[in-house]
Design a protein around this motif. Structure first.
Motif, mmCIF file in Angstrom:
data_model
loop_
_atom_site.group_PDB
_atom_site.id
_atom_site.type_symbol
_atom_site.label_atom_id
_atom_site.label_comp_id
_atom_site.label_asym_id
_atom_site.label_seq_id
_atom_site.Cartn_x
_atom_site.Cartn_y
_atom_site.Cartn_z
ATOM 1 N N ARG A 103 40.376 37.161 50.092
ATOM 2 C CA ARG A 103 41.375 36.198 50.369
ATOM 3 C C ARG A 103 42.261 36.327 49.203
ATOM 4 O O ARG A 103 43.505 36.332 49.450
ATOM 5 N N TYR A 104 41.929 36.762 48.021
ATOM 6 C CA TYR A 104 43.006 36.460 46.903
ATOM 7 C C TYR A 104 43.234 37.893 46.245
ATOM 8 O O TYR A 104 44.082 37.965 45.447
ATOM 9 N N GLY A 105 42.364 38.858 46.306
ATOM 10 C CA GLY A 105 42.631 40.142 45.641
ATOM 11 C C GLY A 105 42.197 40.201 44.390
ATOM 12 O O GLY A 105 41.231 39.490 43.812
ATOM 13 N N ALA A 106 42.692 41.274 43.623
ATOM 14 C CA ALA A 106 42.510 41.707 42.168
ATOM 15 C C ALA A 106 42.091 40.351 41.182
ATOM 16 O O ALA A 106 41.344 40.353 40.373
ATOM 17 N N PRO A 107 43.035 39.456 41.294
ATOM 18 C CA PRO A 107 43.088 38.246 40.207
ATOM 19 C C PRO A 107 41.818 37.381 40.387
ATOM 20 O O PRO A 107 41.307 36.924 39.118
ATOM 21 N N ILE A 108 40.799 37.717 41.198
ATOM 22 C CA ILE A 108 39.590 37.141 41.238
ATOM 23 C C ILE A 108 38.753 37.559 40.092
ATOM 24 O O ILE A 108 37.878 37.022 39.570
ATOM 25 N N ILE A 109 38.979 38.957 39.826
ATOM 26 C CA ILE A 109 38.063 39.505 38.659
ATOM 27 C C ILE A 109 38.262 38.536 37.468
ATOM 28 O O ILE A 109 37.289 38.389 36.745
ATOM 29 N N ALA A 110 39.672 38.493 36.990
ATOM 30 C CA ALA A 110 39.598 37.452 35.809
ATOM 31 C C ALA A 110 39.161 36.142 35.960
ATOM 32 O O ALA A 110 38.630 35.184 35.314
ATOM 33 N N ILE A 111 39.364 35.663 37.412
ATOM 34 C CA ILE A 111 38.830 34.024 37.470
ATOM 35 C C ILE A 111 37.437 33.825 37.417
ATOM 36 O O ILE A 111 36.802 33.059 36.930
ATOM 37 N N SER A 112 37.006 35.041 37.740
ATOM 38 C CA SER A 112 35.186 34.931 37.974
ATOM 39 C C SER A 112 34.373 34.599 36.576
ATOM 40 O O SER A 112 33.373 34.125 36.652
ATOM 41 N N LYS A 113 35.233 34.952 35.543
ATOM 42 C CA LYS A 113 34.739 34.558 34.248
ATOM 43 C C LYS A 113 34.373 33.344 33.895
ATOM 44 O O LYS A 113 33.481 33.083 33.223
ATOM 45 N N GLY A 119 30.676 35.922 37.309
ATOM 46 C CA GLY A 119 30.907 36.688 36.392
ATOM 47 C C GLY A 119 29.894 38.100 36.185
ATOM 48 O O GLY A 119 30.548 39.112 35.832
ATOM 49 N N LEU A 120 28.774 37.873 36.332
ATOM 50 C CA LEU A 120 27.876 39.084 36.340
ATOM 51 C C LEU A 120 27.982 39.862 37.531
ATOM 52 O O LEU A 120 27.767 41.214 37.544
ATOM 53 N N VAL A 121 28.162 39.195 38.852
ATOM 54 C CA VAL A 121 28.111 39.960 40.079
ATOM 55 C C VAL A 121 29.512 40.777 40.478
ATOM 56 O O VAL A 121 29.421 41.820 41.110
ATOM 57 N N THR A 122 30.516 40.119 40.058
ATOM 58 C CA THR A 122 31.890 40.749 40.043
ATOM 59 C C THR A 122 31.945 42.230 39.795
ATOM 60 O O THR A 122 32.365 43.033 40.810
ATOM 61 N N PRO A 123 31.593 42.716 38.688
ATOM 62 C CA PRO A 123 31.801 44.115 38.302
ATOM 63 C C PRO A 123 31.323 44.962 39.039
ATOM 64 O O PRO A 123 32.016 46.029 39.692
ATOM 65 N N PRO A 124 29.638 45.121 39.431
ATOM 66 C CA PRO A 124 29.287 45.973 40.318
ATOM 67 C C PRO A 124 30.075 45.862 41.832
ATOM 68 O O PRO A 124 29.993 47.109 42.522
ATOM 69 N N LEU A 125 30.148 44.638 42.378
ATOM 70 C CA LEU A 125 30.685 44.546 43.399
ATOM 71 C C LEU A 125 31.888 45.343 43.515
ATOM 72 O O LEU A 125 32.394 45.959 44.399
ATOM 73 N N ILE A 131 39.295 49.292 44.957
ATOM 74 C CA ILE A 131 40.159 49.061 43.868
ATOM 75 C C ILE A 131 40.209 49.952 42.682
ATOM 76 O O ILE A 131 39.420 50.787 42.285
ATOM 77 N N ALA A 132 41.549 50.483 42.133
ATOM 78 C CA ALA A 132 41.321 51.368 41.098
ATOM 79 C C ALA A 132 40.829 50.918 39.857
ATOM 80 O O ALA A 132 40.538 49.834 39.320
ATOM 81 N N ALA A 133 40.011 51.699 39.213
ATOM 82 C CA ALA A 133 39.516 51.603 37.710
ATOM 83 C C ALA A 133 40.360 50.862 36.779
ATOM 84 O O ALA A 133 39.831 49.762 36.153
ATOM 85 N N LEU A 134 41.654 51.415 36.609
ATOM 86 C CA LEU A 134 42.452 50.871 35.867
ATOM 87 C C LEU A 134 43.001 49.589 36.240
ATOM 88 O O LEU A 134 43.118 48.564 35.155
ATOM 89 N N VAL A 135 43.189 49.065 37.343
ATOM 90 C CA VAL A 135 43.387 47.735 37.910
ATOM 91 C C VAL A 135 42.225 46.876 37.380
ATOM 92 O O VAL A 135 42.728 45.690 36.959
ATOM 93 N N PHE A 136 41.161 47.411 37.737
ATOM 94 C CA PHE A 136 39.905 46.443 37.522
ATOM 95 C C PHE A 136 39.822 46.222 36.243
ATOM 96 O O PHE A 136 39.620 45.229 35.758
#
Length: 209
Positions: A103-113, A119-125, A131-136
């Motif tokens: 729904r929201y894209g890459a910004p959810i990576i930062a918000i998940s913290k 926070g723990l399940v987001t990186p492996p997912l 998604i590009a490694a640099l973007v992550f």
């Protein structure tokens, strides 16, 4: 009562933050926020360096998250399925993160913290997506900086109150290390309880509709 000299805090404080955050990001059931708050109070009292503590926290979290992201990229959905089978809490977190990412894209990576359980399940997912490694790494770093600064600055802001609390602890024969150990034990118990908690009875039938 576990005693810790002030010189040890100044010498090993940042290293303790790094180790604690790294283990937490790797999945060890240890809380990292209480130690960051304590480090913040030590920064306000002049015993620790703000830059050293923040760098230690960011490096520890980035290293742990990168390991999980790489594992997700290598093992793909097999890793997600294996993690989901470990507990209902992880399965629920994976499902929520996936829905939010769509729904929201890459910004959810930062918000998940800032969201417990994500926070723990987001990186492996994220490692299983395109998604590009640099973007992550960029969004992950942004979230980690904000998350660690929140707890460290909170500890610095309430340094006076924390000092009074520590004095009260010492009057009862305890130290901050005893308190952190107790919080860690309670957190481990909470994580184990969540891992064994099944989903609501109505979830499975509803999912089949």
């Amino acid at each position: 009562m576990i005693q810790i000299p002030p010189s040890a805090i100044a010498q090993w404080g940042a290293a303790a933050v790094f180790g604690n955050v790294l283990l937490t990001r790797l999945g060890v059931p240890l809380p990292s926020a209480p130690l960051l708050v304590f480090a913040g109070s030590m920064i306000a009292s002049g015993r620790l360096s703000l830059s050293h503590v923040l760098i230690a926290a960011v490096c520890g979290a980035l290293l742990g998250d990168s390991a999980w992201f790489s594992a997700g990229r290598i093992y793909g959905r097999r890793l997600v399925a294996a993690l989901s089978r470990r507990s209902y809490a992880i399965e629920s977190g994976m499902r929520t993160t996936s829905e939010l990412f769509e729904r929201y894209g890459a910004p959810i990576i930062a918000i998940s913290k800032f969201v417990p359980g994500l926070g723990l399940v987001t990186p492996p997912l994220m490692g299983t997506t395109r998604i590009a490694a640099l973007v992550f790494l960029l969004w992950d770093a942004a979230g980690i900086v904000a998350w660690s600064a929140f707890w460290v600055l909170g500890g610095a802001l309430f340094q006076r109150q924390l000092h009074f609390a520590l004095v009260e602890l010492q009057m009862h024969g305890a130290t901050v290390i005893d308190l952190l150990a107790l919080v860690a034990l309670l957190y481990c118990a909470y994580r184990l309880l969540r891992r064994r908690t099944p989903g609501r009875s109505g979830d499975e039938p509803e999912a089949r509709r």
